[in-house]
Design a protein around this motif. Structure first.
Motif, PDB file in Angstrom:
ATOM      1  N   GLU A  52       0.832  -1.210   0.000  1.00 33.39           N
ATOM      2  CA  GLU A  52       0.000   0.000   0.000  1.00 33.39           C
ATOM      3  C   GLU A  52       0.866   1.259   0.000  1.00 33.39           C
ATOM      4  OE1 GLU A  52      -3.426  -0.186   2.687  1.00 33.39           O
ATOM      5  OE2 GLU A  52      -3.130   1.961   3.052  1.00 33.39           O
ATOM      6  N   ALA A  53       1.931   1.224   0.796  1.00 32.15           N
ATOM      7  CA  ALA A  53       2.826   2.391   0.872  1.00 32.15           C
ATOM      8  C   ALA A  53       3.506   2.638  -0.475  1.00 32.15           C
ATOM      9  CB  ALA A  53       3.877   2.183   1.968  1.00 32.15           C
ATOM     10  N   VAL A  54       3.924   1.558  -1.110  1.00 37.65           N
ATOM     11  CA  VAL A  54       4.606   1.684  -2.401  1.00 37.65           C
ATOM     12  C   VAL A  54       3.631   2.209  -3.455  1.00 37.65           C
ATOM     13  CG1 VAL A  54       5.662   0.367  -4.287  1.00 37.65           C
ATOM     14  CG2 VAL A  54       6.361  -0.053  -1.907  1.00 37.65           C
TER      15      VAL A  54
ATOM     16  N   ALA B  81      13.669  -1.210  -2.467  1.00 37.10           N
ATOM     17  CA  ALA B  81      13.708  -2.298  -3.450  1.00 37.10           C
ATOM     18  C   ALA B  81      12.406  -2.350  -4.261  1.00 37.10           C
ATOM     19  CB  ALA B  81      13.946  -3.633  -2.735  1.00 37.10           C
ATOM     20  N   ALA B  82      11.288  -2.213  -3.577  1.00 34.77           N
ATOM     21  CA  ALA B  82       9.995  -2.270  -4.264  1.00 34.77           C
ATOM     22  C   ALA B  82       9.841  -1.087  -5.210  1.00 34.77           C
ATOM     23  CB  ALA B  82       8.864  -2.289  -3.233  1.00 34.77           C
ATOM     24  N   LEU B  83      10.266   0.070  -4.765  1.00 38.92           N
ATOM     25  CA  LEU B  83      10.196   1.246  -5.632  1.00 38.92           C
ATOM     26  C   LEU B  83      11.053   1.037  -6.881  1.00 38.92           C
ATOM     27  CD1 LEU B  83      10.412   4.312  -3.190  1.00 38.92           C
ATOM     28  CD2 LEU B  83       8.373   3.417  -4.339  1.00 38.92           C
ATOM     29  N   ALA B  84      12.257   0.517  -6.657  1.00 37.43           N
ATOM     30  CA  ALA B  84      13.180   0.333  -7.784  1.00 37.43           C
ATOM     31  C   ALA B  84      12.587  -0.611  -8.827  1.00 37.43           C
ATOM     32  CB  ALA B  84      14.527  -0.200  -7.277  1.00 37.43           C
TER      33      ALA B  84
ATOM     34  N   ASP C   2      20.313   1.949  -7.765  1.00 37.52           N
ATOM     35  CA  ASP C   2      19.434   1.265  -8.720  1.00 37.52           C
ATOM     36  C   ASP C   2      18.127   2.050  -8.878  1.00 37.52           C
ATOM     37  OD1 ASP C   2      18.842  -0.805 -10.401  1.00 37.52           O
ATOM     38  OD2 ASP C   2      17.831  -1.967  -8.821  1.00 37.52           O
ATOM     39  N   PHE C   3      17.528   2.397  -7.760  1.00 32.57           N
ATOM     40  CA  PHE C   3      16.265   3.135  -7.779  1.00 32.57           C
ATOM     41  C   PHE C   3      16.426   4.488  -8.468  1.00 32.57           C
ATOM     42  CE2 PHE C   3      13.620   6.229  -5.257  1.00 32.57           C
ATOM     43  CZ  PHE C   3      12.466   6.035  -6.011  1.00 32.57           C
TER      44      PHE C   3
ATOM     45  N   LEU D 132      13.124   0.057   5.344  1.00 31.14           N
ATOM     46  CA  LEU D 132      13.746   0.907   4.340  1.00 31.14           C
ATOM     47  C   LEU D 132      14.217   0.095   3.131  1.00 31.14           C
ATOM     48  CD1 LEU D 132      14.619   3.804   3.743  1.00 31.14           C
ATOM     49  CD2 LEU D 132      16.750   3.374   4.980  1.00 31.14           C
ATOM     50  N   ARG D 133      14.881  -1.011   3.450  1.00 30.84           N
ATOM     51  CA  ARG D 133      15.416  -1.849   2.370  1.00 30.84           C
ATOM     52  C   ARG D 133      14.301  -2.310   1.429  1.00 30.84           C
ATOM     53  NH1 ARG D 133      19.869  -5.269   2.221  1.00 30.84           N
ATOM     54  NH2 ARG D 133      20.295  -4.786   4.411  1.00 30.84           N
ATOM     55  N   ASP D 134      13.232  -2.828   2.009  1.00 25.55           N
ATOM     56  CA  ASP D 134      12.133  -3.360   1.193  1.00 25.55           C
ATOM     57  C   ASP D 134      11.456  -2.243   0.393  1.00 25.55           C
ATOM     58  OD1 ASP D 134      12.651  -5.824   2.320  1.00 25.55           O
ATOM     59  OD2 ASP D 134      11.241  -5.495   3.969  1.00 25.55           O
TER      60      ASP D 134
END
Lengths: 569, 569
Positions: free
Chosen positions: B216-218, B348-351, B250-251, B343-345
């Motif tokens: 949901e946040a992503v 990563a999800a955004l990227a 990456d992102f 933060l990591r997830d």
């Protein structure tokens, strides 16, 4: 308490003659004999510094905060109180070791730490220099001082200042005062001061003995003294910290008894008077003092703290059945205890009533000297160094020893006057010597420091000599360079005991005025000593080249004992 | 528990294959990437040192304990874990400031402190180095670390070692391990290890986000990004401390967004890539980055800690209504919070899902350079120094900045690769630079440190260069000598801001190999820089003579703000 303060902490309608918190703190320090204050500025303490440099107290800037604390410690030992001011976090946390040392060594040092303003702290923000909740700094200092105060409340601030400064003097230990920067100029409620700065309950606990208990303890002690054939006195560090040296000297003179000092108590009695035995520290100390002390049929321990250094790492052989032991607030005769008898009263009463001991004073070897110094071509050794210094020392010098072998070797030095030997002899922190000598010379400009320091310890804090140079002070530093952590080598050898080679005698290239000398031989040392004595414009540093396996007799004995503890413990 | 242990703490009949406590600690450190351990020996830690120097971990002796801790901090920032070993009291209490700094700066440093043996402590004796009840040292470290253990019990010792080392890595903060000297060689009960060294509950808290909350946040973030005209990213220190730099890069690449870094987060992104804006710190930072960040209609804050330095002493103008802020374990979109999103997830999800932003990258000024350097006869200034260093820096260098104006000035430096800028940018302790560079170069020998340090900070810990010299390391130290505490001068001037004059460039007289240079002019600096670059046998030190009133643009802006706080606060 609604309506009593504004956001900035100033009570509403404070009369204009209420003192400001910072100024009151400065006035009370000055009144207590603090004419100089050491430290490094930082933004949370700048407002206090600003008040300070408009006051009669002189600020002495040091290169680091821990050296400021060592200097304040040396100053406190000479003056009865020393002080430093540092910023929050990065400043205060840098003095933890030095202040813990003052606590262990019973030296009354006042730590003033700046802090973020009360208003700034309100929302618990992430301010620079913060390392956790703001209260953590006070909680750390609670563990290394005898009293702490945070001057956040103008209604109690002045009383808190009185309370902490009184505690420092009463217990002869460090205290911590935290001053939020928005409280420095806040007018504070002038709570009437209790005269003479002590509260009555404290007087009861501290100053006054129970007269009947005192009388009984003194009577029994005098009876035992009267019967003893070979009585002796062992004097300890508490005599120095309580300023009882004159009383003790008086008693020793009246009683005509031989007296030794512990290592931490070294120089509580003048070391060249008749009947002075030297330092007693069990099997670690010189044989002469040991024989007299351990064979005494009545041994008076006055102000001796039972720590492992003074007891020669458990090699002291002292029999309670032949002992009277007076501590700060109690006296033990053999195995029974007299409570509420204070050291000061006990010594004073003994001095008044004692009869001179009829026997002769025991013959013990006097200070080692070196009349044949320098022997041509002879390399320097620790033993010859101390022997030569015994001849060199004059009554206007005070010896400051850093930790390591130079401390153990200094057992063989005999200073002229009382209280002229300063060391971290119990806490034994390295790096004490040079900065403590700075504080001592600022406190007593008429005494020229002779600093004994090893190469390892000098690498820690030796560059603080630059402050001495800047102030025009002229300590003579004897740097015993035995290339590594020699004390450790004697316990357990390994590559970790090696340290970087420094050309210590070239230090004057880095800052000055400073004269450096390299003395690998007796002749070079003799020449350097003369030149250092004559140089009065700044510090002198004599680097004495020693073999890594050369060490004091005491360390040889101590090393054996410590090896056993480390390896089999 | 009667009958389970002997007096020396060794369980009776311990199987011979039980690991010894000291060896297990060493093995776990080594496994965690600690190939070097810093410190100064002392008798309570000698037995551990003895084990250490028989292990694969190399001991690096420093001149003082606090510099060992700074070195371990620098090492930790490069390797993910750093360690030091010191003795009880005098050693451990000397590192309190440096370890508190590592705590504030989220650097995982393991403090191993020796201690008197459990058997020795039993009767609470007055042992040397003691400053109060034995537990006080642990209680002090509880306030500056994330986890503490005392390895007194062989039944729990190994689990305690696992727990503290895991905590250091999980929270990226310092930990404290106290090892009584009679427990070093004690066989200990081999509690089975949880793989992979993390406990499941911790994994839940640390590694794994709630997938639905994350989604949901992503989704909301991507929707906002899709709508934004001029979005931007502000990256903070947590990205570095969690090792998320690759993910972030990456992102950024996928998203085609401009990115700035906070000062404490400086170099979490490579500083010479297209779209890099420079450091953002409110009104203190350069104007180019500030304009883009404060005008962004969607600002992504990734791993930014809200401290006063990064917020430019409250001059940052950031509007929550245009902001998505991801911290360690939560995401805020505007004014609502998504818990349990890591933060990591999140990055990563955004990227994975982000679409490239169609707009052009904003044009901001590139790094200041100085193609006309040296100008004949021109005196050195802070601004020209930074401009010249931007040209000088190569990808095989890492910049280590001490606190003071050289830190503020370094805002204008652009390093080549990621994570090549180390500083105590939030805790801002002086004396960090030289020892942290020692640790960093030991950790990454292929990166040559360029150290920026002021005269005041260098007087605190600069002689630690002797250790670099001893190890044959070749840092280049740029010493900005503006004669005093310049940062303080800009807040409140007074005589306390003056310090002793040192001829820093003569340091090589004291120890070496070390080459020193004096550079009052651009021509002299240019020549020195070339010579330093060519000298690979030891440290080089270039003393840059600056006027006391010369300072960075950032300090000019910061000083104004700090003056207001100190004087009116």
């Amino acid at each position: 308490m609604s309506g009593t303060s504004t956001l900035s902490g100033a009570p509403e309608c404070a009369p204009t003659d209420w003192p400001r918190i910072g100024d009151y703190l400065i006035a009370r320090l000055k009144e207590a004999g603090v004419d100089h204050l050491f430290g490094v500025p930082g933004d949370y303490v700048l407002r206090f510094y600003d008040r300070l440099c408009r006051s009669e107290i002189r600020h002495i800037g040091t290169t680091r905060e821990d050296t400021a604390a060592f200097a304040a410690d040396g100053y406190a030992r000479c003056r009865g109180l020393g002080a430093l001011a540092v910023t929050y976090g990065v400043g205060a946390l840098n003095v933890v070791n030095a202040v813990a040392g003052a606590n262990a060594e019973c030296s009354p040092v006042v730590v003033v730490s700046g802090a973020p303003g009360v208003a700034e702290q309100r929302d618990d923000p992430q301010l620079h220099h913060r390392f956790g909740p703001f209260r953590f700094q006070r909680e750390i200092f609670e563990r290394i001082t005898v009293a702490c105060a945070v001057l956040d409340d103008p209604y109690t601030a002045l009383r808190e200042i009185d309370r902490t400064l009184d505690a420092a003097r009463r217990y002869s230990r460090p205290v911590y005062i935290e001053l939020p920067r928005d409280r420095v100029d806040t007018p504070a409620f002038p709570i009437p001061r209790e005269t003479p700065g002590w509260d009555p309950a404290a007087d009861q606990a501290e100053g006054a003995s129970d007269p009947e208990v005192l009388a009984e303890a003194v009577e029994e002690t005098l009876t035992l003294l009267g019967r003893a054939q070979v009585p002796a006195i062992l004097a300890g560090v508490e005599v120095h910290r309580r300023g009882l040296q004159d009383l003790l000297a008086d008693f020793v003179r009246q009683a005509r008894l031989p007296v030794a000092a512990t290592l931490t108590g070294k120089s509580v009695v003048a070391e060249r008077q008749p009947g002075y035995l030297g330092v007693y520290e069990g099997a670690m100390g010189p044989e002469g003092a040991r024989a007299v002390i351990e064979r005494a049929d009545l041994l008076l321990l006055l102000g001796v703290t039972p720590n492992d250094i003074d007891l020669g790492i458990n090699t002291a052989r002292l029999d309670p059945a032949r002992m009277v032991r007076a501590g700060q607030e109690e006296v033990w005769v053999h195995r029974h205890r007299f409570p509420r008898v204070h050291l000061r009263d006990f010594i004073a009463a003994l001095a008044t009533a004692v009869k001179p001991h009829p026997g002769p004073l025991p013959e013990v070897p006097g200070p080692l000297t070196a009349p044949d110094f320098p022997r041509p071509g002879a390399p320097m050794t620790m033993a010859r160094l101390m022997a030569r210094l015994n001849d060199f020392l004059t009554p206007d010098m005070q010896v400051v020893a850093d930790s390591g072998d130079c401390l153990f070797a200094a057992v063989d030095l005999r200073v002229h006057e009382r209280s002229e030997f300063l060391a971290s002899a119990y806490y034994t922190t390295m790096g004490f010597g040079v900065p403590a000598a700075l504080g001592a010379q600022v406190a007593r400009p008429s005494r020229r420091p002779l600093v004994l320091v090893g190469d390892g310890a000098f690498q820690m804090t030796g560059t603080e000599l630059s402050t001495a140079a800047r102030l025009g002070l002229d300590p003579i530093v004897i740097l015993c360079n035995n290339r590594g952590y020699t004390t450790e080598r004697f316990i357990l050898e390994g590559p970790f005991n090696d340290i970087a080679d420094w050309r210590f005698h070239r230090l004057g290239e880095l800052f000055g005025p400073l004269r450096g000398f390299l003395a690998p031989t007796e002749e070079a040392f003799e020449e350097a000593l003369g030149a250092a004595l004559a140089f009065r414009d700044g510090p002198s540093l004599i680097e004495v080249g020693l073999r890594p396996d050369d060490c004091s007799a005491a360390l040889n004995r101590l090393g054996e004992r410590l090896r056993a503890v480390v390896q089999d413990g």
